[in-house]
Scaffold this motif. Sequence first.
Motif, PDB file in Angstrom:
ATOM      1  N   GLY A   1       0.782  -1.237   0.000  1.00 64.14           N
ATOM      2  CA  GLY A   1       0.000   0.000   0.000  1.00 64.14           C
ATOM      3  C   GLY A   1       0.812   1.284   0.000  1.00 64.14           C
ATOM      4  N   VAL A   2       2.088   1.216  -0.397  1.00 62.22           N
ATOM      5  CA  VAL A   2       2.919   2.421  -0.510  1.00 62.22           C
ATOM      6  C   VAL A   2       3.540   2.445  -1.910  1.00 62.22           C
ATOM      7  CG1 VAL A   2       4.929   3.684   0.379  1.00 62.22           C
ATOM      8  CG2 VAL A   2       3.446   2.418   1.962  1.00 62.22           C
ATOM      9  N   LEU A   3       3.487   3.633  -2.541  1.00 64.29           N
ATOM     10  CA  LEU A   3       4.081   3.766  -3.866  1.00 64.29           C
ATOM     11  C   LEU A   3       5.519   4.272  -3.753  1.00 64.29           C
ATOM     12  CD1 LEU A   3       2.571   4.974  -7.135  1.00 64.29           C
ATOM     13  CD2 LEU A   3       4.575   6.199  -6.293  1.00 64.29           C
ATOM     14  N   TYR A   4       6.422   3.597  -4.436  1.00 62.34           N
ATOM     15  CA  TYR A   4       7.837   3.982  -4.464  1.00 62.34           C
ATOM     16  C   TYR A   4       8.220   4.404  -5.874  1.00 62.34           C
ATOM     17  CZ  TYR A   4       8.016   1.585   0.024  1.00 62.34           C
ATOM     18  OH  TYR A   4       7.783   1.214   1.322  1.00 62.34           O
ATOM     19  N   THR A   5       8.986   5.496  -5.957  1.00 56.39           N
ATOM     20  CA  THR A   5       9.498   5.926  -7.259  1.00 56.39           C
ATOM     21  C   THR A   5      10.783   6.704  -7.037  1.00 56.39           C
ATOM     22  OG1 THR A   5       8.846   6.906  -9.395  1.00 56.39           O
ATOM     23  CG2 THR A   5       8.199   8.126  -7.410  1.00 56.39           C
ATOM     24  N   HIS A   6      11.684   6.620  -7.987  1.00 57.32           N
ATOM     25  CA  HIS A   6      12.996   7.282  -7.861  1.00 57.32           C
ATOM     26  C   HIS A   6      12.799   8.787  -7.660  1.00 57.32           C
ATOM     27  CE1 HIS A   6      17.110   8.523  -8.723  1.00 57.32           C
ATOM     28  NE2 HIS A   6      17.472   7.252  -8.706  1.00 57.32           N
ATOM     29  N   PRO A   7      13.534   9.391  -6.725  1.00 62.76           N
ATOM     30  CA  PRO A   7      13.403  10.849  -6.558  1.00 62.76           C
ATOM     31  C   PRO A   7      13.880  11.591  -7.804  1.00 62.76           C
ATOM     32  CG  PRO A   7      15.254  10.003  -5.257  1.00 62.76           C
ATOM     33  CD  PRO A   7      14.531   8.813  -5.805  1.00 62.76           C
ATOM     34  N   THR A   8      13.403  12.826  -7.970  1.00 61.38           N
ATOM     35  CA  THR A   8      13.749  13.602  -9.169  1.00 61.38           C
ATOM     36  C   THR A   8      15.129  14.236  -9.001  1.00 61.38           C
ATOM     37  OG1 THR A   8      12.499  15.443  -8.246  1.00 61.38           O
ATOM     38  CG2 THR A   8      11.388  14.059  -9.872  1.00 61.38           C
ATOM     39  N   THR A   9      16.150  13.417  -9.220  1.00 59.26           N
ATOM     40  CA  THR A   9      17.536  13.881  -9.196  1.00 59.26           C
ATOM     41  C   THR A   9      18.009  14.040 -10.638  1.00 59.26           C
ATOM     42  OG1 THR A   9      18.383  11.636  -9.296  1.00 59.26           O
ATOM     43  CG2 THR A   9      17.921  12.517  -7.102  1.00 59.26           C
ATOM     44  N   ASN A  10      19.321  14.190 -10.804  1.00 64.55           N
ATOM     45  CA  ASN A  10      19.919  14.257 -12.146  1.00 64.55           C
ATOM     46  C   ASN A  10      19.836  12.914 -12.896  1.00 64.55           C
ATOM     47  OD1 ASN A  10      21.797  13.380 -10.061  1.00 64.55           O
ATOM     48  ND2 ASN A  10      23.294  13.212 -11.695  1.00 64.55           N
ATOM     49  N   LEU A  11      19.446  11.844 -12.189  1.00 66.02           N
ATOM     50  CA  LEU A  11      19.475  10.513 -12.812  1.00 66.02           C
ATOM     51  C   LEU A  11      18.200  10.158 -13.566  1.00 66.02           C
ATOM     52  CD1 LEU A  11      21.339   8.414 -10.087  1.00 66.02           C
ATOM     53  CD2 LEU A  11      22.277   9.619 -12.076  1.00 66.02           C
ATOM     54  N   ILE A  12      17.150  10.963 -13.422  1.00 63.83           N
ATOM     55  CA  ILE A  12      15.912  10.698 -14.168  1.00 63.83           C
ATOM     56  C   ILE A  12      15.331  12.001 -14.707  1.00 63.83           C
ATOM     57  CG2 ILE A  12      15.342   8.685 -12.730  1.00 63.83           C
ATOM     58  CD1 ILE A  12      12.912  10.471 -11.666  1.00 63.83           C
ATOM     59  N   LEU A  13      14.417  11.855 -15.660  1.00 65.35           N
ATOM     60  CA  LEU A  13      13.654  13.008 -16.131  1.00 65.35           C
ATOM     61  C   LEU A  13      12.485  13.227 -15.172  1.00 65.35           C
ATOM     62  CD1 LEU A  13      13.408  15.036 -18.564  1.00 65.35           C
ATOM     63  CD2 LEU A  13      11.542  13.568 -19.328  1.00 65.35           C
ATOM     64  N   ASN A  14      12.289  14.485 -14.792  1.00 61.24           N
ATOM     65  CA  ASN A  14      11.144  14.826 -13.949  1.00 61.24           C
ATOM     66  C   ASN A  14       9.908  14.843 -14.860  1.00 61.24           C
ATOM     67  OD1 ASN A  14       9.244  15.981 -12.263  1.00 61.24           O
ATOM     68  ND2 ASN A  14      10.647  17.530 -11.455  1.00 61.24           N
ATOM     69  N   GLY A  15       9.283  13.681 -14.990  1.00 60.46           N
ATOM     70  CA  GLY A  15       8.179  13.520 -15.930  1.00 60.46           C
ATOM     71  C   GLY A  15       6.972  14.370 -15.550  1.00 60.46           C
ATOM     72  N   ILE A  16       6.332  14.908 -16.564  1.00 55.30           N
ATOM     73  CA  ILE A  16       5.116  15.685 -16.310  1.00 55.30           C
ATOM     74  C   ILE A  16       4.000  14.730 -15.876  1.00 55.30           C
ATOM     75  CG2 ILE A  16       3.421  17.284 -17.303  1.00 55.30           C
ATOM     76  CD1 ILE A  16       6.284  18.447 -17.259  1.00 55.30           C
ATOM     77  N   THR A  17       3.944  13.552 -16.485  1.00 54.34           N
ATOM     78  CA  THR A  17       2.948  12.554 -16.094  1.00 54.34           C
ATOM     79  C   THR A  17       3.219  12.105 -14.650  1.00 54.34           C
ATOM     80  OG1 THR A  17       3.165  11.832 -18.375  1.00 54.34           O
ATOM     81  CG2 THR A  17       1.730  10.517 -16.963  1.00 54.34           C
ATOM     82  N   ARG A  18       4.510  12.005 -14.298  1.00 56.33           N
ATOM     83  CA  ARG A  18       4.895  11.665 -12.916  1.00 56.33           C
ATOM     84  C   ARG A  18       4.301  12.683 -11.930  1.00 56.33           C
ATOM     85  NH1 ARG A  18       8.468  12.782  -8.950  1.00 56.33           N
ATOM     86  NH2 ARG A  18       9.727  11.138  -7.976  1.00 56.33           N
ATOM     87  N   ARG A  19       4.388  13.965 -12.298  1.00 59.39           N
ATOM     88  CA  ARG A  19       3.851  15.006 -11.406  1.00 59.39           C
ATOM     89  C   ARG A  19       2.334  14.862 -11.259  1.00 59.39           C
ATOM     90  NH1 ARG A  19       7.056  20.183 -14.078  1.00 59.39           N
ATOM     91  NH2 ARG A  19       8.854  18.938 -14.721  1.00 59.39           N
TER      92      ARG A  19
END
Length: 282
Positions: free
Chosen positions: A189-207
């Motif tokens: 019941g907890v969602l995990y996702t990589h933090p928005t660092t330099n290693l990923i694109l800060n996706g608009i869909t993610r937001r």
Amino acid sequence: TTILWNDRLVKEEEIHLSVEDRGYQFGDGIYEVIKIYSSLMFTVTEHIDRFYESADKIKLVIPYTKDVLHKMLYDLIEDNQIVDGHVYFQITRGSSPRAHAFPTTATEPVFIAYTVAGERPFEHFEQGVKAKFVEDIRWLRCDIKSLNLLGNVLAKETAQQAGCFEAVQHRGDIVTEGSSSNLYGIKDGVLYTHPTTNLILNGITRRVIMSLCVEIGLPVKEESFTTDQAVAMDEFFMSSTSAEVTPIIQIDDYKIGKGTPGEWTRKLQAAFEARIQQLVTF
Ligand code: PMP
């Protein structure tokens, strides 16, 4: 079909691009993709803002205001009478005698935008897709939506050669993102996702998904997880402008949960659909 070439709507035949365009030679440019639902652009402000942020990060000055760009995209979509599909746009640092360093004399950036009509991938939404672990070999500025996509291209190709729709990229043990999507696991019941660092694109869909989690009462931890943790998740999914919320039901030979789209994932899909309806009704 018309195409935006710099600030003009033209036929493709009228466009001429230089062999020494820095986008062509160095991938020296940035891009965006915006989804069109019922002739309207979804999260257009966020995409335009990110376009300017990417430009800023590579010291490229976009020669239009955000409002002018918005209007140009709107006119392009109207001119091509796109109902459902997307608009792609990119800008490069322009043309100059080939040399790695930025041109010393002023060069005109080259802007291109075009529309593509297309249906949403409903079958993927329903059935989910398979994915493959691929080592993330990309550079350390994945936060920039750069035209340099060779790492992403190779990751996707590796996945597709293995009969999978998407790559689950990992740096060492740590899962980063897909080849053209962000990744999420749900455990207890907890969602995990990589933090928005330099290693990923800060996706608009993610937001959008982050805000939908609040809406549906799904706690979020923006924390990275390992490949071992990934395959032990109850649910797994990917997100992007075109993939929206697409369930991932298998990674390599590991079935995720029951091997079918999970319940929280279904709730997020429904909530996402409601956001689209908010856009298209009024
Ligand atoms: N990561 C990468 C590497 C991507 O190419 C994309 C798609 N552009 C995404 C994440 C998802 O971003 P968005 O939701 O803004 O489409």
